[in-house]
Design an enzyme around this catalytic site. Structure first.
Site, PDB file in Angstrom:
ATOM      1  N   CYS A 121       0.846  -1.174   0.000  1.00  0.00           N
ATOM      2  CA  CYS A 121       0.000   0.000   0.000  1.00  0.00           C
ATOM      3  C   CYS A 121       0.891   1.236   0.000  1.00  0.00           C
ATOM      4  CB  CYS A 121      -0.932  -0.007   1.211  1.00  0.00           C
ATOM      5  SG  CYS A 121      -2.353   1.117   1.026  1.00  0.00           S
ATOM      6  N   LYS A 196     -12.444  -4.938   2.518  1.00  0.00           N
ATOM      7  CA  LYS A 196     -11.882  -4.068   3.551  1.00  0.00           C
ATOM      8  C   LYS A 196     -12.851  -2.918   3.787  1.00  0.00           C
ATOM      9  CE  LYS A 196      -7.691  -1.447   4.711  1.00  0.00           C
ATOM     10  NZ  LYS A 196      -6.345  -1.038   4.239  1.00  0.00           N
ATOM     11  N   ARG A 206      -3.146   2.960  13.050  1.00  0.00           N
ATOM     12  CA  ARG A 206      -2.635   4.200  12.469  1.00  0.00           C
ATOM     13  C   ARG A 206      -1.595   4.854  13.372  1.00  0.00           C
ATOM     14  NH1 ARG A 206      -8.594   5.902  10.033  1.00  0.00           N
ATOM     15  NH2 ARG A 206      -8.559   4.309   8.399  1.00  0.00           N
ATOM     16  N   ARG A 218     -11.235   7.610   4.205  1.00  0.00           N
ATOM     17  CA  ARG A 218     -11.014   6.624   3.141  1.00  0.00           C
ATOM     18  C   ARG A 218     -12.315   5.998   2.653  1.00  0.00           C
ATOM     19  NH1 ARG A 218      -5.880   4.634   6.540  1.00  0.00           N
ATOM     20  NH2 ARG A 218      -4.364   6.064   5.634  1.00  0.00           N
ATOM     21  N   GLU A 234     -16.869  -7.469  -4.539  1.00  0.00           N
ATOM     22  CA  GLU A 234     -15.444  -7.154  -4.420  1.00  0.00           C
ATOM     23  C   GLU A 234     -14.590  -8.421  -4.476  1.00  0.00           C
ATOM     24  OE1 GLU A 234     -13.666  -4.510  -4.306  1.00  0.00           O
ATOM     25  OE2 GLU A 234     -14.956  -2.822  -3.772  1.00  0.00           O
ATOM     26  N   LYS A 249     -11.489  -7.773   6.334  1.00  0.00           N
ATOM     27  CA  LYS A 249     -10.968  -6.875   7.368  1.00  0.00           C
ATOM     28  C   LYS A 249     -11.993  -5.785   7.634  1.00  0.00           C
ATOM     29  CE  LYS A 249      -7.055  -3.776   8.278  1.00  0.00           C
ATOM     30  NZ  LYS A 249      -5.823  -3.160   7.732  1.00  0.00           N
ATOM     31  N   TYR A 314      -2.382  -9.459  16.081  1.00  0.00           N
ATOM     32  CA  TYR A 314      -1.314  -8.930  16.929  1.00  0.00           C
ATOM     33  C   TYR A 314      -1.146  -9.780  18.182  1.00  0.00           C
ATOM     34  CZ  TYR A 314      -2.306  -5.113  13.776  1.00  0.00           C
ATOM     35  OH  TYR A 314      -2.509  -4.378  12.628  1.00  0.00           O
TER      36      TYR A 314
END
Length: 327
Positions: A121, A196, A206, A218, A234, A249, A314
């Site tokens: 990205c 997404k 972020r 966005r 999509e 996501k 994470y």
């Protein structure tokens, strides 16, 4: 009572061993993909305040981090870069010596069996924080595709095993597939962020990636959280354009979408257990309000049960430790 007809489902729940015999869904270490945030500079290990246990690390800390990841039995990582310089075109994203490219080379040299996924990205690399080229205040689609393809090629040249484009431009999979094939990387798969959403669960990420947009939001390219059928459109486009994996996501608030995508497409499905989902549990656990291990494992099981084959999380290191303790 003899006249009542009912089924005795509790028969299969009487003991730990009996419950384990009929258990349907499992979390394995092989299911986990661990995100890493690599930054330019030296002697940097910055804790991300909104994501306890997550750090921005410079390349000189990468070996110790990778040693721990390998020792825990995690088989794959996804790399996010935080460059020293940003510009309107995000040139550091596709520079031969960009931070993700350097980190990829290091990992593949020292840990060749580790699967390295490169996030593809521009938002971390542009001074405006958007995922594409901006003209007259708008993110333009088609000119951005060339830069995304350049980024993917440079990541593949550095040794990335999988390219994971996350920008949500129309045609991004087709452009990247064409670019990779023409550059001789026909065998490098694409793990597309196919579905997404423009989610409020991304905030802590972020902070970690320094990728907040400097104006607007966005919503013109990420999906409206209200929409379900659009997700299938999509995903269908990305499959037709050459995607090998499909990412949904976020994950936790979109389990219905994971199941829809799994039912519809014959491809590995990846759930992205995003930063907000991670940080909520960390914060609650720090206050003693919840059992962190139990809640994390239940959350990830829900993603697997919904249909995901792999999970970007994470919490991967914590989960790998807990799985080892069970064995």
């Amino acid at each position: 009572m003899s006249e009542i007809q009912f089924k005795r489902h509790r028969r299969l729940r009487k003991s730990d061993n009996l419950r384990s015999m009929v258990r349907e869904t499992f979390i394995r270490k092989e299911d986990l993909i661990y995100p890493l945030f690599v930054v330019e500079g030296e002697n940097i290990k910055n804790p991300v305040a909104s994501m306890p246990g997550v750090f921005q690390i410079s390349l000189d800390y990468l070996k110790s981090e990778m040693d721990e990841i390998v020792s825990l039995g995690i088989k794959s990582i996804i790399l996010f870069g935080v460059p020293a310089e940003k510009d309107e075109l995000g040139k550091e994203a596709y520079h031969d010596h960009g931070i993700v490219q350097k980190a990829t080379r290091f990992v593949k040299e020292h840990y060749p069996e580790m699967v390295v996924i490169a996030d593809t990205c521009l938002c971390q690399y542009t001074d405006h924080g958007h995922c594409g080229i901006v003209k007259k205040g708008e993110v333009v689609n088609d000119p951005t595709l060339n830069l995304l393809a350049k980024t993917a090629i440079s990541q593949a040249e550095a040794g990335a095993d999988i390219i994971a484009p996350s920008n949500m431009m129309d045609g991004f999979v087709a452009a990247i597939r064409k670019g990779l094939d023409e550059a001789g990387f026909e065998d490098v798969p694409i793990m597309s962020y196919a579905v997404k959403y423009a989610s409020s669960f991304y905030g802590p990420f972020r902070d970690a990636a320094h990728s907040s947009p400097q104006f607007g939001d966005r919503r013109t390219y990420q999906m409206d959280p209200s929409n379900r059928m659009e997700a299938l459109r999509e995903a269908q486009s990305d499959m037709e354009e050459g995607a090998d994996f499909l990412i949904v996501k976020p994950a936790l608030s979109y389990l219905d979408i994971i199941r829809d995508v799994k039912n519809e497409f014959n491809a590995p499905i990846v759930a992205y257990n995003v930063s907000g989902e991670y940080s909520m549990i960390k914060a609650a656990a720090a206050n003693g309000w919840v059992d962190e291990k139990a809640m994390v494992m239940e959350k990830l099981l829900s993603m697997k049960r919904a249909g995901s084959d792999l999970i970007i999380t994470y919490a991967a290191k914590d989960v790998a430790r807990w799985l080892s303790e069970q064995n």
